[in-house]
Design a protein around this motif. Structure first.
Motif, short mmCIF file in Angstrom:
data_model
loop_
_atom_site.label_atom_id
_atom_site.label_comp_id
_atom_site.label_asym_id
_atom_site.label_seq_id
_atom_site.Cartn_x
_atom_site.Cartn_y
_atom_site.Cartn_z
N THR A 391 43.25 40.58 35.28
CA THR A 391 42.41 40.88 36.44
C THR A 391 41.14 41.62 36.08
N THR A 450 41.51 36.22 44.21
CA THR A 450 40.89 37.35 43.53
C THR A 450 41.32 38.68 44.12
N ASP A 451 41.22 39.71 43.30
CA ASP A 451 41.77 41.03 43.64
C ASP A 451 40.78 42.13 43.29
N ILE A 452 39.57 42.05 43.85
CA ILE A 452 38.62 43.16 43.71
C ILE A 452 39.13 44.30 44.59
N LEU A 457 34.67 46.52 46.79
CA LEU A 457 34.12 45.32 47.41
C LEU A 457 32.69 45.55 47.91
N TYR A 462 30.17 44.38 41.93
CA TYR A 462 30.99 43.46 42.72
C TYR A 462 30.26 42.94 43.96
N ASN A 467 33.52 39.29 50.01
CA ASN A 467 34.95 39.50 50.22
C ASN A 467 35.76 38.79 49.13
N ASN A 468 37.01 39.24 48.95
CA ASN A 468 37.91 38.52 48.05
C ASN A 468 38.14 37.10 48.55
N GLU A 494 42.86 40.90 50.69
CA GLU A 494 43.11 40.20 49.43
C GLU A 494 43.98 39.01 49.76
#
Length: 547
Positions: A391, A450-452, A457, A462, A467-468, A494
């Motif tokens: 990740t 995705t997992d920001i 965010l 980023y 948004n994810n 997420e």
């Protein structure tokens, strides 16, 4: 409902395709290619299976909505707090992994859903002065697993929950679990043979014998708050969704698979039919693991094959050497010799149970490679290569993560040697950041969500990603390795746990923690899923249609 293994593998969708190939020998039916043709220039070596994209990609967005390409729609199947059965059990919080188990093909089945963690603002209430017993019960109940029965309405084509289901139930942080494997009853787990509950359930996986594996990830907060023994958590648990009263298959924790921050499990077979299970440790500077059973898989034994997960060897990946390092007590104690803290290490690692309970420390001691948050791992349904979503790791300047591909020697999952490549790299040049869950479709495309972190965010490095979301990455053809955005999630959410129906006309997907940065419950940052009467955002599972 008695679902045979053969029907299970036929119906359950691409999430199980790799198991079908590995266990039935269907790989022999694939086109034969030379060693040169199977090189890295063509991911699978089968050009007649060229990946393709059947949608017009969307642009990043900050909308408080699930945004999809033209022609695709979704409906909410179940959201936090919804009643799931006649007993009044409710759907838990922060849903993650989903797995569809057919009852009637792609029209009706069970949906197993993981619930990873809670947000006190929305669940337990004010905990500024500590948790009351009732709040601890809520904390534990709203994590774990939900098993719901779902069906596609023949008229509206929307997916709905059947609350009259005899199978629908919760297996939460309050349920009893058997501990099995080498650590059972040992001092390393303080003598436990039965423990309370499962929580911090992130992703999971399917077994060859029709049960489901669920993975305990970041267990520390809940265990500490509830005053529970931390050695009882951080394991892979196994349940049978169709055993409605847990009579014939007791929910269990597999200690042989090691204790760490499990993201998911991917199961396959070695060439000599031993069960192989891959799993990543989702934290910075953590390792990639695989387990190989001692015994061999026998289809006729059905769920008795679960015992194969109790006796075997756990390995960690040494990527520099291209070798899987066995996490045995003999190896660990030998590695401890000559260390500055030799005495402390020898005291810590006295039995194999100690090694399994402290798997990360053992792996690092043995020279396994610390990596950048290895999350989801999936086995290619075409050629048995291993895809790993790393990740990110800001400690090492890897802000956007990457996807690694392992090549086991001789294409054998049971091999102890491998090579690897970086298949895709996150960043503005690729359009995605922080890859998490992975899945394959029938065209060989790799799907990733995705997992920001919600605190990052739309900020700094980023900001361009908004948004994810969910992305599709072709694995063959002229677009191989390029990412195309298929979905964008609501504000501060997420997207997690993608799983197809067998006909691949519906994709189940969890929407986790919308509005997570909310500080005032009367002024939430998100109101998704925007249902009439809701006064707060609600994590939910949706069904996406239009494929």
């Amino acid at each position: 409902m008695d679902v045979s293994r053969r029907k299970f593998l036929t119906y359950v969708g691409t999430g199980m395709t790799a198991l079908t190939v590995a266990s039935t020998g269907l790989g022999a039916l694939a086109p034969k290619v030379s060693a040169a043709d199977k090189g890295r220039s063509s991911l699978f070596g089968y050009e007649n299976r060229a990946s393709r994209i059947d949608f017009e990609p969307i642009a990043p967005t900050t909308m408080d909505e699930i945004v999809l390409p033209d022609g695709y729609t979704y409906n909410v199947v179940a959201a936090y707090g919804d009643v799931i059965n006649q007993r009044g059990d409710t759907f838990g919080f922060n849903c993650d992994f989903t797995m569809y188990l057919p009852i009637q093909g792609s029209q009706r089945g069970l949906l197993l859903v993981n619930h990873e963690y809670t947000n006190p603002l929305f669940v337990e209430g004010d905990v500024s002065k500590g948790y009351s017993p009732k709040q601890i019960e809520s904390l534990l109940y709203n994590q774990g697993l939900a098993i719901i029965e779902v069906y596609q309405d023949p008229k509206t084509k929307e997916w709905k929950m059947d609350t009259t289901s005899k199978y629908a139930r919760r297996i939460s942080g309050l349920a009893p679990f058997e501990m099995v494997g080498p650590a059972r009853g040992t001092a390393a787990v303080n003598g436990a043979t039965t423990v309370q509950g499962t929580f911090a359930n992130c992703s999971g996986g399917a077994t060859l014998w029709g049960t489901v594996l669920s993975c305990e990830e970041n267990w520390e907060r809940t265990a500490g708050t509830a005053g529970l023994d931390t050695t009882h958590y951080g394991w892979v648990v196994e349940v049978d969704p169709f055993d409605k009263d847990d009579k014939y298959f007791k929910p269990r924790k597999h200690t042989a698979l090691g204790r760490f921050h499990h993201e998911n499990c991917a199961m396959g077979l070695s060439k000599d039919r031993r069960v192989v299970v891959y799993s990543g440790d989702d934290k910075r500077d953590a390792c990639v693991y695989k387990y190989i059973s001692k015994g061999k898989y026998n289809e006729a034994k059905g769920k008795e094959n679960s015992k194969l997960l109790e006796d075997g060897t756990l390995y960690a990946a040494d990527m520099a050497a291209g070798k899987w390092v066995a996490l045995t007590i003999e190896n660990v104690r030998e590695a401890a010799k000559g260390k500055d803290n030799e005495s402390a290490l020898l005291n810590k690692f006295q039995t194999q149970a100690d090694v399994l309970v402290n798997a990360h420390d053992a792996a690092i001691l043995l020279g396994a490679t610390p990596t950048d948050r290895p999350e989801d791992i999936e086995i290619s349904p075409i050629d048995n290569t291993i895809f790993i979503a790393h990740t990110n790791n800001s400690n090492r300047g890897n802000f956007h993560g990457h996807i690694t591909r392992f090549f086991e020697k001789n294409d054998d999952l049971g091999s102890l040697e491998f090579s690897f490549e970086i298949f895709a790299v996150g960043g503005t040049q690729s359009g995605f950041s922080a890859p998490d869950n992975l899945d394959f479709d029938r065209h060989g495309n790799l799907w990733t969500v995705t997992d920001i972190s919600t605190s990052s965010l739309n900020k700094g490095a980023y900001e361009p990603f908004k948004n994810n979301g969910m992305f599709v990455i072709p694995t063959t053809g002229d677009k191989k390795g390029q990412a195309f955005q298929f979905a964008s999630g609501p504000v501060e959410s997420e997207l997690t746990g993608p799983w197809w129906t067998p006909n691949q006309k519906t994709l189940f997907l969890s929407v986790q923690h919308p509005g997570e940065q909310t500080r005032d419950i009367n002024n939430p940052t998100s109101m998704w899923p925007h249902r009439p009467g809701d006064t707060m955002p609600r994590p939910a599972v949706v069904a996406i249609k239009g494929f």
